[in-house]
Design an enzyme around this catalytic site. Structure first.
Site, PDB file in Angstrom:
ATOM      1  N   HIS A 365     -17.257   6.616   8.524  1.00 28.82           N
ATOM      2  CA  HIS A 365     -17.058   7.999   8.079  1.00 28.82           C
ATOM      3  C   HIS A 365     -18.071   8.959   8.685  1.00 28.82           C
ATOM      4  O   HIS A 365     -17.767  10.117   8.946  1.00 28.82           O
ATOM      5  CB  HIS A 365     -17.078   8.063   6.549  1.00 28.82           C
ATOM      6  CG  HIS A 365     -15.801   7.598   5.956  1.00 28.82           C
ATOM      7  ND1 HIS A 365     -15.626   6.320   5.504  1.00 28.82           N
ATOM      8  CD2 HIS A 365     -14.595   8.216   5.806  1.00 28.82           C
ATOM      9  CE1 HIS A 365     -14.379   6.188   5.076  1.00 28.82           C
ATOM     10  NE2 HIS A 365     -13.740   7.307   5.255  1.00 28.82           N
ATOM     11  N   ARG A 472      -9.237  15.480   3.124  1.00 26.85           N
ATOM     12  CA  ARG A 472      -9.768  14.281   2.464  1.00 26.85           C
ATOM     13  C   ARG A 472     -10.396  14.680   1.130  1.00 26.85           C
ATOM     14  O   ARG A 472     -11.535  15.129   1.079  1.00 26.85           O
ATOM     15  CB  ARG A 472     -10.806  13.604   3.349  1.00 26.85           C
ATOM     16  CG  ARG A 472     -10.298  13.182   4.726  1.00 26.85           C
ATOM     17  CD  ARG A 472     -11.397  12.462   5.510  1.00 26.85           C
ATOM     18  NE  ARG A 472     -10.934  12.014   6.816  1.00 26.85           N
ATOM     19  CZ  ARG A 472     -11.093  12.706   7.947  1.00 26.85           C
ATOM     20  NH1 ARG A 472     -11.692  13.894   7.918  1.00 26.85           N
ATOM     21  NH2 ARG A 472     -10.654  12.224   9.092  1.00 26.85           N
ATOM     22  N   ARG A 508      -4.489  14.936   0.714  1.00 31.41           N
ATOM     23  CA  ARG A 508      -4.320  13.520   0.379  1.00 31.41           C
ATOM     24  C   ARG A 508      -4.930  13.224  -0.980  1.00 31.41           C
ATOM     25  O   ARG A 508      -6.031  13.677  -1.293  1.00 31.41           O
ATOM     26  CB  ARG A 508      -4.999  12.646   1.448  1.00 31.41           C
ATOM     27  CG  ARG A 508      -4.830  11.151   1.218  1.00 31.41           C
ATOM     28  CD  ARG A 508      -5.400  10.338   2.377  1.00 31.41           C
ATOM     29  NE  ARG A 508      -6.844  10.438   2.471  1.00 31.41           N
ATOM     30  CZ  ARG A 508      -7.579   9.925   3.470  1.00 31.41           C
ATOM     31  NH1 ARG A 508      -6.964   9.291   4.468  1.00 31.41           N
ATOM     32  NH2 ARG A 508      -8.888  10.056   3.492  1.00 31.41           N
ATOM     33  N   GLU A 606      -0.142   3.237   7.055  1.00 32.10           N
ATOM     34  CA  GLU A 606      -1.419   2.703   7.534  1.00 32.10           C
ATOM     35  C   GLU A 606      -1.588   1.210   7.272  1.00 32.10           C
ATOM     36  O   GLU A 606      -2.628   0.642   7.609  1.00 32.10           O
ATOM     37  CB  GLU A 606      -2.588   3.476   6.913  1.00 32.10           C
ATOM     38  CG  GLU A 606      -2.534   3.603   5.410  1.00 32.10           C
ATOM     39  CD  GLU A 606      -3.596   4.550   4.869  1.00 32.10           C
ATOM     40  OE1 GLU A 606      -4.613   4.783   5.537  1.00 32.10           O
ATOM     41  OE2 GLU A 606      -3.395   5.048   3.742  1.00 32.10           O
ATOM     42  N   ASN A 629      -6.337   4.822  12.131  1.00 34.29           N
ATOM     43  CA  ASN A 629      -7.578   4.048  11.960  1.00 34.29           C
ATOM     44  C   ASN A 629      -7.312   2.767  11.177  1.00 34.29           C
ATOM     45  O   ASN A 629      -7.631   1.664  11.622  1.00 34.29           O
ATOM     46  CB  ASN A 629      -8.639   4.877  11.222  1.00 34.29           C
ATOM     47  CG  ASN A 629      -8.979   6.164  11.935  1.00 34.29           C
ATOM     48  OD1 ASN A 629      -8.630   6.358  13.083  1.00 34.29           O
ATOM     49  ND2 ASN A 629      -9.666   7.044  11.246  1.00 34.29           N
ATOM     50  N   ASP A 630      -6.762   2.929   9.974  1.00 36.21           N
ATOM     51  CA  ASP A 630      -6.506   1.757   9.141  1.00 36.21           C
ATOM     52  C   ASP A 630      -5.373   0.906   9.701  1.00 36.21           C
ATOM     53  O   ASP A 630      -5.412  -0.328   9.601  1.00 36.21           O
ATOM     54  CB  ASP A 630      -6.184   2.175   7.703  1.00 36.21           C
ATOM     55  CG  ASP A 630      -7.437   2.225   6.835  1.00 36.21           C
ATOM     56  OD1 ASP A 630      -8.351   1.421   7.070  1.00 36.21           O
ATOM     57  OD2 ASP A 630      -7.508   3.077   5.930  1.00 36.21           O
ATOM     58  N   ARG A 640     -13.165  -2.217  10.909  1.00 34.63           N
ATOM     59  CA  ARG A 640     -13.556  -1.135  11.827  1.00 34.63           C
ATOM     60  C   ARG A 640     -14.997  -0.704  11.677  1.00 34.63           C
ATOM     61  O   ARG A 640     -15.525   0.030  12.515  1.00 34.63           O
ATOM     62  CB  ARG A 640     -12.634   0.068  11.638  1.00 34.63           C
ATOM     63  CG  ARG A 640     -12.635   0.663  10.242  1.00 34.63           C
ATOM     64  CD  ARG A 640     -11.567   1.725  10.121  1.00 34.63           C
ATOM     65  NE  ARG A 640     -11.448   2.213   8.753  1.00 34.63           N
ATOM     66  CZ  ARG A 640     -11.361   3.483   8.442  1.00 34.63           C
ATOM     67  NH1 ARG A 640     -11.394   4.394   9.369  1.00 34.63           N
ATOM     68  NH2 ARG A 640     -11.234   3.858   7.188  1.00 34.63           N
ATOM     69  N   CYS A 677      -2.523  11.335  11.775  1.00 38.45           N
ATOM     70  CA  CYS A 677      -3.760  11.987  11.330  1.00 38.45           C
ATOM     71  C   CYS A 677      -4.990  11.108  11.533  1.00 38.45           C
ATOM     72  O   CYS A 677      -6.076  11.431  11.067  1.00 38.45           O
ATOM     73  CB  CYS A 677      -3.658  12.392   9.855  1.00 38.45           C
ATOM     74  SG  CYS A 677      -3.439  11.009   8.725  1.00 38.45           S
TER      75      CYS A 677
END
Length: 763
Positions: A365, A472, A508, A606, A629-630, A640, A677
């Site tokens: 993050h 987020r 989200r 995801e 990403n996920d 990751r 995204c």
């Protein structure tokens, strides 16, 4: 045997210099295996020769002087094979080479095992006997196990100089010393390092030169007095509940503090120029390692007492330390063992020009935030001696993941040219702000931004964002010490919705768990990424979910630009349940008199399960957004955030590309908007492929948006589709990237991805 391995590893870890660590290994192994010789050969990275670095049994005067060439002798044979060599009569083997001056001529039996760290041969650990005999399987297994455990310790010490001399003398600084990490956020930073660390953690305190000797001595003296006072107060408070023997434990603490040796050693190191916190760390670590090596269990426990006292003293020192705002007078490169979003929140971010984190990956993050703020970042720099880099001149290359300390004038000049070229590109990008993101032949692509902070709004609008593709909501939850109220959330969401109105804002729902923790809502699991996270948490806690949904809908009053997105969806029933709850929240808000409309609802794709249920999910929702990403993490079974497997995390892995294409194919006739995204959307290379696949919207950090727009405006949709067809059937991620780089170079758009000077320096 396990106990012996543990003790040897502890002793080596506690060693203060690399030679002393190697000497501990050969001494302890020789005794444990009852061998006549134990030696360690390390690879010289410059000559690739195997240098005899430590020995017990051979001529000790040859340590550091004698060496074997890369293809010479049994030692190099072990290295070349990367596996043990166990011989009854070494002299009879065709690869045997007598190392002149070593005194090994009388030793017949030979067992050598490689020392391997991250697939790299660091050296060879050898034991020998005079008699002809083959070492048994147990002896071989012991040596292999020990070598595997010690490899990381040796690699870290060798690469970083982390094992330093106890006298705190100045080490020579070699120019252009390079460390390798993972590229976290593109760009180049040139400046001085500043080490940051979590409070009351003695092990992460850096050494820091100071001219304020008297002030540091005074701070240390005050901290000692405060700790003595704390201990006496605790002893008095508990005295009626303790026996005389138990009360004596407090006396032990006081005696250690009053012992002139400990305090005097800290004061001595302060007088040599180290600040109080660094001097305390050095002394405590020395005494802890000394007690840990003792055989007597009672004395070994004194290490715990010393460490506890060290933390208590440190906490008082940190209470009186200057605030971050006072410390950050000039722009700095922030360095830490594990930089976090909360750490960034505690420093004046306008003074931070670069980031280096020992732990973490490009999808941590803090790396995502760094990209959002345009701060060059290197993550997963495992071998960086971060405690020694305070106020050291550095270069952070966020393109290649390299870090240079004490750079030469020549290297600094080359990287300054890259910085200048970046600024020139920024000027070009500014001219694109109000232009649409469309190809040369008119194919339109919408570019949205990912946000999490209120400061993101102005930055995103300045760069031409057309809306928010991902807000987020966990960020405002993470910066508090409790759950924000419904009213507080309404204010936060209203800022985002108003800032972009009438453009759409996708909010989200709370996505915690995995690597996103709330300090006041801990989730402890063996495997958090496969556990309780995302929609699973909020559906289990309706009080959290309903308050958040009502706050979102209330915040959209009169604006009507809210879209709600559900994270971590793995089955249809989760979506069905969530939609019922959203409808209920909407009805409740409507009854309260708010001017609202039912928001569009979407899901994140995801996890692999969602990839294979696209049609079923599309029948329930208005839009879908791929969290690359996920999705990459789950498809490749790669954490990751783990730098040890970071080289296996490939966004352009063929399996990932095929899954992304499959989503478009399955959703083609379902009348839903498709967006991406994840961070891959902000990579110009990824943006080209997404557009060619048929995605409608790309959402990224605001700093990535101008680059992506520039690339898209300089190609045609036909070129993009040709690029996709070239790479979609390739079998390796490396081949995908290499092919795309060549195709982008042919299209004359590579310069928008990274400055030309940077490309040439990293070839």
């Amino acid at each position: 045997m396990l106990s012996l391995l543990r003790r040897i590893t502890q002793e080596v870890t506690a060693a203060q210099t690399l030679p002393s660590a190697l000497d501990i290994i050969v001494r302890r192994v020789r005794r444990a295996m009852r061998s006549e010789v134990c030696s360690i050969y390390l690879v010289d990275p410059n000559t690739e020769e195997y240098v005899l670095m430590a020995t017990r049994g051979l001529n000790s005067g040859g340590a550091g002087k004698l060496s074997l060439k890369a293809h010479e002798g049994l030692v190099s044979l072990v290295g070349r094979r990367a596996e043990p060599v166990n011989l009854e009569d070494a002299h009879a083997h065709p690869s045997f080479h007598y190392l002149s001056g070593s005194g090994e001529e009388r030793y017949k039996s030979f067992l050598g095992v490689p020392i391997i760290h991250h697939r790299q041969i660091l050296g060879v650990l050898v034991v020998q006997h005079e008699d002809k005999r083959r070492f048994d399987e147990g002896e071989e297994a012991f040596l292999i196990t020990l070598s595997a455990q010690l490899a990381g310790v040796i690699a870290h010490a060798e690469a970083t100089g982390a094992m330093t001399t106890l006298d705190n003398t100045e080490k020579p600084t070699s120019q252009d010393f390079r460390y390798k990490g993972i590229a976290g956020s593109q760009g180049v930073a040139i400046g001085k390092g500043m080490v940051v660390y979590p409070p009351a953690d003695l092990d992460v305190i850096p050494d820091r030169k100071t001219q304020e000797i008297e002030s540091e001595l005074s701070s240390f003296s005050d901290a000692l007095k405060a700790v003595r006072k704390d201990i006496r107060r605790a002893s008095s408070r508990l005295s009626q509940h303790l026996s005389e023997d138990e009360k004596a434990l407090f006396d032990v603490y006081l005696k250690i503090l009053d012992d002139n040796a400990l305090a005097a050693e800290v004061e001595h190191r302060i007088k040599e120029g180290n600040w109080a916190q660094g001097a305390l760390r050095q002394v405590v670590q020395f005494h802890v390692s000394h007690f840990n090596r003792m055989e007597d269990p009672y004395l070994r426990e004194r290490a715990t007492d010393i460490r506890d006292l060290g933390r208590r003293i440190l906490s008082h020192l940190q209470e009186t330390a200057p605030s971050p705002t006072e410390t950050f007078k000039e722009p700095v490169i922030l360095i830490g063992e594990e930089l976090t979003a909360s750490m960034l929140g505690e420093v004046p971010i306008d003074k931070v020009i670069g980031l280096v984190s020992v732990m973490g990956s490009s999808n941590s993050h803090v790396a995502i935030l760094a990209r959002a703020m345009g701060i060059p970042t290197v993550m997963g720099a495992l071998d960086v001696p971060y405690t020694q880099l305070d106020k050291v001149d550095m270069i952070v290359d966020g393109y290649s993941g390299q870090i240079f300390t004490n750079p030469s004038d020549h290297l600094t000049e080359n990287y300054q040219q890259i910085v200048d070229e970046e600024r020139q590109l920024e000027t070009e990008f500014e001219a694109l702000k109000d232009l649409p993101c469309e190809t040369k032949d008119g194919k339109r692509l919408s570019l949205f931004v990912n946000t999490g902070l209120s400061a993101d709004i102005a930055r995103s609008l300045d760069r031409g964002a057309e809306g928010i593709g991902l807000y987020r909501t966990e960020v405002p939850f993470m910066v508090r010490d409790r759950f924000p109220t419904e009213a507080e959330q309404e204010v936060i969401y209203r800022q985002q919705l108003e800032g972009f109105a009438p453009a759409p804002v996708t909010v989200r729902t709370l996505d915690v768990g995995g690597d996103k923790a709330l300090p006041y809502f801990p989730i402890k699991e063996e495997n958090p990424f496969l556990g309780w996270r995302g929609i699973r948490v909020t559906l289990d806690h309706l009080e959290i979910f309903m308050a958040q949904i009502r706050a979102m809908i209330k915040a959209s009053a009169g604006l009507h630009n809210l879209k709600i997105m559900l994270p971590m969806i793995s089955n249809v029933s989760e979506v069905e349940e969530a939609i019922v709850l959203i409808q209920r929240a909407y009805d409740e808000v409507l009854e309260e008199g708010y001017d609202v409309k039912m928001p569009k609802v979407g899901v994140m794709i995801e996890v692999p399960a969602a990839v294979y249920q696209v049609k079923e999910l599309a029948a329930l929702v208005d839009f879908m957004s791929v969290g690359s990403n996920d999705l990459t993490q789950y498809l490749l079974a790669v954490d990751r955030n783990n730098p040890r497997v970071a080289d296996l995390y490939h966004s352009f892995h063929p399996a990932v590309l095929r899954a992304l294409q499959s989503i478009v194919t399955e959703a083609k006739d379902e009348h839903v908007t498709l967006s991406v995204c994840g961070e891959m959307a902000g990579d110009p290379m990824g943006a080209i492929l997404f557009m060619a696949m048929g995605y409608d919207v790309l959402s990224m950090s605001s700093t990535s948006l101008p680059k992506v727009k520039a690339v898209i405006r300089h190609i045609t949709i036909e070129q993009a589709e040709n690029m996709l067809s070239e790479v979609l059937n390739l079998s390796r991620a490396s081949a995908v990237k290499k092919t795309m780089e060549g195709l982008m170079r042919d299209a004359n758009i590579e310069r928008f991805v990274r400055p030309a000077k940077s490309s040439s320096m990293n070839q």
